[in-house]
Design a protein around this motif. Structure first.
Motif, short mmCIF file in Angstrom:
data_model
loop_
_atom_site.label_atom_id
_atom_site.label_comp_id
_atom_site.label_asym_id
_atom_site.label_seq_id
_atom_site.Cartn_x
_atom_site.Cartn_y
_atom_site.Cartn_z
N ARG A 284 41.96 24.14 44.55
CA ARG A 284 41.96 23.80 45.98
C ARG A 284 43.16 24.48 46.63
O ARG A 284 43.00 25.38 47.44
CB ARG A 284 41.99 22.28 46.17
N ASN A 285 44.38 24.06 46.29
CA ASN A 285 45.55 24.77 46.83
C ASN A 285 46.84 24.46 46.07
O ASN A 285 47.88 25.01 46.41
CB ASN A 285 45.75 24.48 48.32
N GLN B 196 42.34 30.41 45.60
CA GLN B 196 42.38 29.05 46.11
C GLN B 196 41.63 28.90 47.43
O GLN B 196 41.38 29.88 48.12
CB GLN B 196 43.83 28.59 46.27
N ASP B 197 41.27 27.67 47.71
CA ASP B 197 40.62 27.33 48.97
C ASP B 197 41.60 27.61 50.11
O ASP B 197 42.73 27.13 50.09
CB ASP B 197 40.24 25.84 48.93
N LYS B 198 41.18 28.36 51.11
CA LYS B 198 42.07 28.75 52.20
C LYS B 198 41.97 27.84 53.42
O LYS B 198 42.62 28.09 54.44
CB LYS B 198 41.82 30.20 52.59
N ASN C 249 45.06 22.10 54.44
CA ASN C 249 45.17 21.12 53.37
C ASN C 249 44.28 19.89 53.57
O ASN C 249 43.50 19.53 52.67
CB ASN C 249 46.63 20.69 53.22
N SER D 102 40.54 20.71 53.44
CA SER D 102 40.04 20.99 52.09
C SER D 102 39.89 19.72 51.26
O SER D 102 39.09 19.67 50.33
CB SER D 102 40.95 21.99 51.38
N LYS E 259 52.87 29.06 48.29
CA LYS E 259 53.13 28.38 49.55
C LYS E 259 54.21 27.33 49.31
O LYS E 259 53.95 26.29 48.69
CB LYS E 259 51.84 27.73 50.08
N LEU F 214 53.60 23.52 50.22
CA LEU F 214 52.67 22.84 49.31
C LEU F 214 53.30 22.64 47.93
O LEU F 214 53.10 21.60 47.30
CB LEU F 214 51.38 23.65 49.18
#
Length: 306
Positions: free
Chosen positions: A123-124, A151-153, A156, A159, A223, A226
């Motif tokens: 996911r992230n 990862q899912d863009k 947050n 997602s 990131k 995160l």
């Protein structure tokens, strides 16, 4: 011709799709790519029920496999020139089948001395899972030479909604108000560029420089905000996991109440505490710059020293 062994665990098929995209240039160049599924004897459900999903939390976080894997035949990949391992994170740690894979003595013996590329589809949040996998590879005596993260863009909190819809209801496609869940199809397709780099390294044997080359193609996007929340969450998840395990092991009904409490806590953290945590991070960002740069380099570049 070189030989590439690809071990993967997937429920939805995404981890395999990512690995196949990365390996497409390797196969096109005439190399042999052999895929090996990591399969629990008792498969985890997909889509998940809410209860089965949270039941897997304590063991995922504490690296305690809940069952055995099906036997893996290494005979046709014993002479592999490079090993790729494709999987995902659960609860800020490697998924339970990946824990079982890396803890298997036969797997450890197989990985010894081999160059290994880790592929994450997530996911992230991937930093803490990568650290654990890095440790596993080091303990097995393998050479951790490359790391790729897709990862899912989506934002947050968005997602979170899409992954819940996918994991619990098997609805991956975009809807009127939400984007598609998981790694974007275009990102999976474009991951073939990493295979081109791996193929070049197979030819010249310069594994120590592989990650630098991968990073030029943005193999990992770190990131800092995160990662800050993930590190905090990983520590707190550890406390919760131990708290739940005190009432019993996997699927013990005595721990049901504590798992429900964790469920409520998790959603509170995601939608109340995490925005506050992100605000605190950015307010204190100037004090963290040097550490952020150091950790970014460690997690994105300096794999050969681990």
């Amino acid at each position: 011709m070189k030989k590439i062994a690809v071990f993967y665990y997937t429920q939805s098929g995404q981890a395999l799709q990512i690995a196949q995209s990365i390996c497409q240039p390797l196969e096109a160049a005439g190399n042999s790519v052999i895929y090996k599924a990591i399969e629990p004897e008792e498969p985890f459900p997909f889509p998940w029920s809410c209860w089965s999903f949270f039941e897997a939390f304590p063991e995922s976080r504490l690296a305690i496999p809940t069952g055995k894997l099906k036997e893996i035949d290494f005979s046709d990949v014993a002479d592999a020139d490079v090993v790729a391992i494709s999987g995902q994170s659960w609860y800020l740690a490697p998924s339970l089948p990946l824990h079982a894979f890396f803890q298997d003595e036969k797997v450890q013996a197989y990985l010894k001395g081999k160059p290994i590329v880790n592929i994450s589809g997530c996911r992230n949040m991937w930093v803490m899972a990568q650290r654990k996998i890095r440790d596993y590879i080091g303990q097995a005596g393998g050479r951790y030479v490359g790391h790729i993260v897709l990862q899912d863009k989506a934002p947050n909190l968005v997602s979170v909604l899409t992954i819940i819809r996918w994991l619990f209801y098997n609805k991956k496609a975009a809807s009127r108000f939400l984007p598609a869940a998981g790694v974007r199809d275009d990102d999976i397709k474009n991951a073939s560029r990493f295979g081109v780099i791996i193929n070049e390294t197979l030819a010249d044997g310069k594994w120590d420089d592989l990650q630098n080359k991968l990073m030029r193609e943005k193999a990992v996007e770190y990131k800092a905000g995160l990662a800050f929340m993930e590190k905090t969450g990983h520590r707190i998840f550890g406390i919760w996991a131990k708290f739940i395990r005190k009432k019993g092991g996997y699927q013990d009904k005595k721990r049901a109440l504590r798992i429900r409490l964790f469920c409520f806590y998790l959603f509170f953290v995601l939608y109340v505490a995490s925005p506050v945590g992100m605000l605190v991070f950015w307010l204190t960002y100037p004090l963290r710059i040097r550490k952020i740069k150091r950790v970014r380099r460690e997690m994105c570049y300096e794999l050969s020293d681990c």
